[in-house]
Design an enzyme around this catalytic site. Structure first.
Site, PDB file in Angstrom:
ATOM      1  CB  SER A 321      -0.882   0.019   1.254  1.00 28.03           C
ATOM      2  OG  SER A 321      -0.128   0.469   2.378  1.00 28.03           O
ATOM      3  CG  ASP A 322       1.879   5.748  -0.966  1.00 29.58           C
ATOM      4  OD1 ASP A 322       2.786   5.765  -0.097  1.00 29.58           O
ATOM      5  OD2 ASP A 322       1.885   6.530  -1.930  1.00 29.58           O
ATOM      6  CD1 TRP A 323       2.108   7.735   5.702  1.00 28.81           C
ATOM      7  CD2 TRP A 323       4.194   6.949   5.579  1.00 28.81           C
ATOM      8  NE1 TRP A 323       2.752   8.068   6.854  1.00 28.81           N
ATOM      9  CE2 TRP A 323       4.046   7.605   6.810  1.00 28.81           C
ATOM     10  CE3 TRP A 323       5.435   6.379   5.275  1.00 28.81           C
ATOM     11  CZ2 TRP A 323       5.078   7.718   7.738  1.00 28.81           C
ATOM     12  CZ3 TRP A 323       6.460   6.487   6.194  1.00 28.81           C
ATOM     13  CH2 TRP A 323       6.282   7.147   7.416  1.00 28.81           C
ATOM     14  CG  ASN A 324      -1.531   6.284   7.614  1.00 38.21           C
ATOM     15  OD1 ASN A 324      -1.275   5.207   8.175  1.00 38.21           O
ATOM     16  ND2 ASN A 324      -1.840   7.375   8.267  1.00 38.21           N
ATOM     17  CB  SER A 325      -3.007   4.286   0.868  1.00 37.40           C
ATOM     18  OG  SER A 325      -2.635   2.951   0.645  1.00 37.40           O
TER      19      SER A 325
END
Ligand code: NOJ
Length: 799
Positions: A321-325
Site C-alpha cells: 500500500s502507500d503510506w497509510n492508504s
C-alpha cells in the site's frame, strides 16, 4: 509476470565502461498483533521443534515455494498478519529513530514483516538477528527506503534522468543506487515512480518520466533492470517497486492525492503502459496509489489490482500500500471501520500495509470469521515470503549487512563520475538564440546571480535518500575552480521563495553590470516540487521573477540556467536573444556538470520529457491530445479548441532540446508500404552532423492513426535513439515496428489495431519534425497489452 521482455538498448562502449566499473567495484564487494502466541518470544517452542520454522524447512532441504509453503503452514493467523505489516522504523529525516526496545519485541513476536525509513548495514544487521534468531519462525525482515535517484551519490531527479532520452543512463543511475543502498542494509526501494504526468501543476511530475507512456515504459524497464539485474539473490541488487499503480498522475487539477476521473481507455493506453513494462521486466514489487479512479480508491480496487494486475497480467510480485492508504479508505468514504478498510485492501490483494498497522492490529477477528479473507491472507503472506526468498534471505539473511562493504560503497569516484555523466546528459538546451553558448574558455569576469547557484540542498532534489549537502559541488564552486576566484563574483540577489528584497536585487544588478558575462541561475528550489507540492501558478517564484527581470534589463549578455523539478512558465526569461539551459536538479555533481555543458566540454542533448506550457492555465498540456471536431487553429477567427489569449502551441514541446551541433535528416527509407499482421516494418533515416562539433542527436519517431474506431492522439512517441555522431559524419538509424504498436483500448474492451493507414514522422522533437511518411496496416490485429509498453528495436550503423 512470469515472462520477461527486455527492451532493446543501444549500448555505447562509453556507457558500458561506466556500468562495468560501477558494478565490478561493488560486486566484491505494535502493539496490535495480539495473538495467543504473540506475547512470548517462543524460545522454548523453537527448541522443542528443532530451531525456527525457517531453520526446520531449510534442514529438510526445502527451497523456494516449497520452503515458503512449509513456513506458511506453521504460521498462526497473527503471525501471517504480522508479515504483512510494514512499520516506519524512523522518519525520512531521522532514520532508525523508531527502532526502540518495544519495536524489537514486536519483531520477536513476529508482529512485523518489514521496516521503511531505516538504514545502516550494522544497525539493520542487528535487527535482522532479532528476527532470524529470536522469533519463533525466524523469518527475516525486509528493509525498505525511497531510494529514488541515488542513495548517497545523488543523480539528477527522475524527470532529469528521463530527459537523457537514454535508457542506459537511467539504468546506470538505478544500478549505482542499488549498489549503495544494498551495502547500507536495504533490500527494497520504492522506485521507480512510473506515473505518467501530463499536468505540470502536479508536484510529483519531478519523480517520473513525464508525459509520454512510451518513454515512461522505456525508463521503467531500464530502472527496474538497474535495481534488480534479473538476479535478486545478488547482494548488490534490491527489489524495485513500480509505483503508484493506477492513475496517480491524473489527479484533478494537478492536485496531489486527488481523484482521477479518467476514461478506461486513457487508463489503459496512457497511465498503465509503464506499469505493464515494469511488470514484464520483472519488477518484484508494485505500490498502489493513494487516489481513486472514478470513485474507487486504488488501494481497494479489486477489479484493477486483483483482476487486471494479478489476473490478466499474471503479476505475482509483492504489492504494498502507500503510506497509510489503507486507513485513508475511511476518508475516501468507502469503509466505515478500520477492519473494513483492511478487508477491502486485502481482498484487492494489497499484500503489505505501509505504516498504519491496520492489518496486524485490526484484522484478526475479521480474518478468522471469513474464509475469503483467510485465503487472501494466505496468498498475501505467501507473496511476502516469496519476496524474501527471491532475495535469498532465507539462506543468507545477513548478506546485506556487511559494514566493510558499506564503508567502501559510498560516493566512490566511479559513482561520482557516473552521476556527473548522467547530469550532463540530462541537461536540455531550451534556446540559444544569440549563440552565447558554449561560453568562451576565458569569458572574462563572470557574475553568477541567483540563490540557487550556491544552494547545495536544491542541487540534490526532493528525494535525497542519504545524499548530503556537503557532498555537493555547487555551480559557484565549480565555476571558481575552473576560472579562478578573481573571475567570479557571486550575488544571490533574492531568496528562492520569500519576497523580493530590492536592496539585494540592486546589488546583483551592480555585479551584473560590472561583469563581462552573467550567469543567471533561477527557477524553483528543491522543495517546490515533489509530494504534496502542487502549485496553481507554475511561473517563476516571485523573487526569482523580479530578480530575473532586473538582470535581463541590464542588457548584459546573460546565460540563464534553469533549475526546476517541473515544466514552468518561463515567459519572463524567454526573450528573443535568450540562452537558456535547463539543468533540473542535477545531483551531487551539479556544479561540474553544469559548467562542463556551459563551456562545451559536454554538448547538451537532453530532451524535454514533458512539454513546457506558455502559462499555468495551459496545463495540462501534452502532445498526445486527441483531435477534436474543431481542432485547435492558429486563426482566432475560427471557433476551435484553444484558448483565446495564447497561441495554440506550448512554449517548448515534448522532445525539444537543442545542441551546439546541427544535424540534417535525409534518406528516409521504409522497408515496405504495408505492414501485415505478424510482420514488421522498418523505418530508416540518415542523420548527418553538419557542424564542427561532435555531439549526440536524439532521433524521435512519432506515429498517428488518422482513422480508427475512436479518436487517436495527434502524436505518440513510438521510438527514440540518442546517437553520438562525430562532426561531418553520418549515421543510419532504423526503427522496427509491429502492428500491435498501433493497438488501442477499443470499444470492445480489447487492444485492437485496425487495418488502415498509419502516419509517421521523424525528427528532433515533437515540434521539430524533419521527415514524414505513411504505410498501410493490412489486417486487423488484437494485441495482448497496451501499445506504448512495447519497446521498439532500434539499430544504429555507421556510414
Ligand atoms: C508516500 C509516497 O507517496 C510514496 O511514493 C513513498 O514511497 C512512501 N510515502 C514512503 O515514503
Amino acid at each position: 509476470m512470469r515472462h520477461s521482455q527486455r527492451a532493446t538498448r543501444g549500448k555505447s562502449a562509453r556507457m558500458s565502461a561506466y556500468r562495468y566499473s560501477a558494478i565490478a567495484l561493488l560486486l566484491i564487494a505494535a502493539s496490535g498483533c495480539a495473538s495467543s502466541q504473540s506475547s512470548s518470544p517462543n524460545v522454548d517452542l523453537r527448541a522443542e521443534e528443532g530451531g525456527t520454522t525457517v531453520a526446520q524447512a531449510t534442514a529438510k532441504g526445502l527451497r523456494g515455494a516449497e520452503r515458503v509453503g512449509f513456513i506458511l503452514d506453521k504460521m498462526t493467523t497473527a503471525e501471517k498478519l504480522g508479515q504483512l505489516n510494514q512499520m516506519a522504523g524512523g522518519r525520512q529525516i531521522a532514520l532508525n529513530s523508531r527502532i526502540t526496545d518495544a519495536e524489537r519485541d514486536r519483531v520477536r513476536t513476529g508482529g512485523v514483516g518489514s521496516y521503511l525509513h531505516v538504514a545502516g548495514a550494522e544497525f539493520l544487521g542487528d535487527l535482522q538477528h532479532v528476527a532470524v534468531e529470536d522469533s519463533r519462525n525466524g523469518i527475516p525482515l525486509l528493509f525498505a527506503m525511497d531510494v529514488v535517484h541515488g542513495y548517497r551519490t545523488i543523480f539528477p531527479v527522475p524527470l532529469g534522468i528521463a530527459a537523457t532520452f537514454d535508457v542506459d543512463d537511467a539504468e546506470l543511475a538505478a544500478r549505482v543506487a542499488a549498489v549503495e543502498a544494498s551495502a547500507a542494509g536495504l533490500h527494497w526501494t520504492f522506485a521507480p515512480m512510473v506515473d505518467i504526468a501530463r499536468d505540470a501543476r502536479w508536484g510529483r511530475i519531478v519523480e517520473g518520466a513525464g508525459e509520454e507512456p512510451f518513454l515512461g515504459s522505456a525508463m521503467a524497464r531500464a530502472q527496474v533492470h538497474g535495481y534488480q539485474v534479473e538476479d535478486l539473490k545478488r547482494p548488490d541488487t534490491i527489489i524495485a517497486t513500480a509505483k503508484h499503480f493506477g492513475a496517480y498522475g491524473a489527479g484533478t487539477g494537478g492536485r496531489d492525492y486527488d481523484s482521477a476521473d479518467i476514461s478506461e481507455r486513457t487508463l489503459m493506453d496512457v497511465y498503465l503502459p509503464p506499469f505493464r513494462a515494469a511488470a514484464e521486466e520483472g519488477a518484484a514489487s508494485f505500490m498502489v496509489a493513494f487516489n481513486d479512479i472514478g470513485g474507487v480508491p486504488t488501494t481497494a480496487n479489486k477489479a484493477l489490482v486483483n483482476g487486471l494486475l494479478r489476473g490478466q497480467w499474471d503479476y505475482d510480485g509483492l504489492i504494498v500500500s502507500d503510506w497509510n492508504s489503507v486507513p485513508e479508505l475511511l476518508n475516501h468514504g468507502v469503509a466505515e471501520t478500520r477492519s473494513e478498510a483492511g478487508a477491502l485492501a486485502l481482498l484487492a490483494s494489497v499484500d503489505m500495509e505501509m505504516t498504519s498497522g491496520i492489518y496486524a492490529a485490526d484484522m484478526l477477528e475479521a480474518v478468522e470469521a471469513s474464509p475469503a479473507l483467510e485465503a487472501a491472507l494466505d496468498a498475501a503472506t505467501k507473496r511476502v515470503l516469496m519476496a524474501k526468498d527471491r532475495l535469498g534471505l532465507f539462506d543468507a539473511p545477513y548478506a546485506y549487512h556487511d559494514p566493510a562493504r558499506e564503508a567502501a560503497a559510498m560516493l566512490t569516484p566511479d559513482h561520482r563520475a557516473a552521476a556527473r555523466h548522467v547530469a550532463e546528459r540530462s541537461m536540455v538546451l531550451l534556446r540559444n538564440d544569440a549563440g552565447m553558448l558554449p561560453l568562451k574558455p576565458q569569458p572574462g569576469k563572470v557574475a553568477v546571480i541567483g540563490a540557487l547557484a550556491g544552494d547545495a540542498r536544491s542541487m540534490i532534489g526532493s528525494w535525497k535518500a542519504q545524499g548530503r549537502e556537503e557532498d555537493v559541488v555547487t555551480v559557484v564552486e565549480a565555476l571558481r575552480k575552473r576560472l579562478g576566484e578573481e573571475f567570479v563574483v557571486y550575488e544571490p540577489g533574492a531568496g528562492t521563495r520569500d519576497v523580493a528584497d530590492p536592496a539585494a536585487i540592486a546589488k546583483a544588478v551592480a555585479a551584473a553590470e560590472a561583469a563581462d558575462v552573467v550567469l543567471l541561475i533561477t527557477g524553483e528550489d528543491y522543495n517546490m516540487s515533489g509530494e504534496a507540492r502542487s502549485r496553481s501558478d507554475i511561473g517563476l517564484p516571485v523573487p526569482q521573477k523580479a530578480l530575473a527581470e532586473a538582470i535581463l534589463a541590464t542588457g548584459k549578455p546573460v546565460v540563464t540556467v534553469l533549475m526546476t523539478g517541473r515544466p514552468l512558465d518561463i515567459s519572463p526569461l524567454d526573450s528573443d536573444d535568450a540562452s537558456i539551459l535547463l539543468a533540473w536538479f542535477p545531483g551531487v555533481e551539479a556544479g561540474p556538470a553544469i559548467i562542463n555543458v556551459l563551456f562545451g566540454d559536454a554538448v547538451p542533448a537532453g530532451r524535454l520529457p514533458a512539454s513546457f506550457p506558455r502559462r499555468s492555465g495551459q496545463s495540462p498540456y501534452f502532445i498526445g491530445h486527441n483531435p477534436t471536431g474543431r481542432p485547435a487553429d492558429a486563426d482566432l477567427s475560427k471557433d476551435s479548441a484553444r484558448y483565446m489569449d495564447i497561441p495554440i502551441t506550448p512554449a517548448y514541446a515534448f522532445g525539444h532540446g537543442l545542441s551546439y551541433a546541427t544535424f540534417e535528416y535525409t534518406n528516409l527509407r521504409l522497408s515496405s508500404d504495408t505492414l501485415a499482421p505478424d510482420d514488421t516494418v522498418s523505418i530508416g533515416v540518415d542523420i548527418t552532423n553538419t557542424s564542427m562539433t561532435n555531439a549526440d542527436e536524439v532521433v524521435q519517431l512519432y506515429t498517428r492513426d488518422p482513422v480508427a474506431q475512436v479518436a487517436r492522439p495527434q502524436q505518440e512517441l513510438r521510438g527514440f535513439a540518442r546517437v553520438h555522431i562525430d562532426a561531418g559524419k553520418t549515421k543510419h538509424v532504423t526503427f522496427t515496428l509491429r502492428p500491435e504498436q498501433f493497438a488501442y483500448f477499443a470499444p470492445s474492451a480489447r487492444f485492437e489495431a485496425d487495418a488502415g493507414r498509419i502516419d509517421f514522422a521523424i525528427g528532433a522533437g515533437a515540434a521539430d519534425i524533419r521527415l514524414a511518411g505513411s504505410f498501410q496496416v493490412t489486417g486487423h490485429v488484437i494485441a495482448d497489452g497496451p501499445a506504448a509498453a512495447i519497446a521498439t528495436p532500434v539499430s544504429i550503423s555507421e556510414e
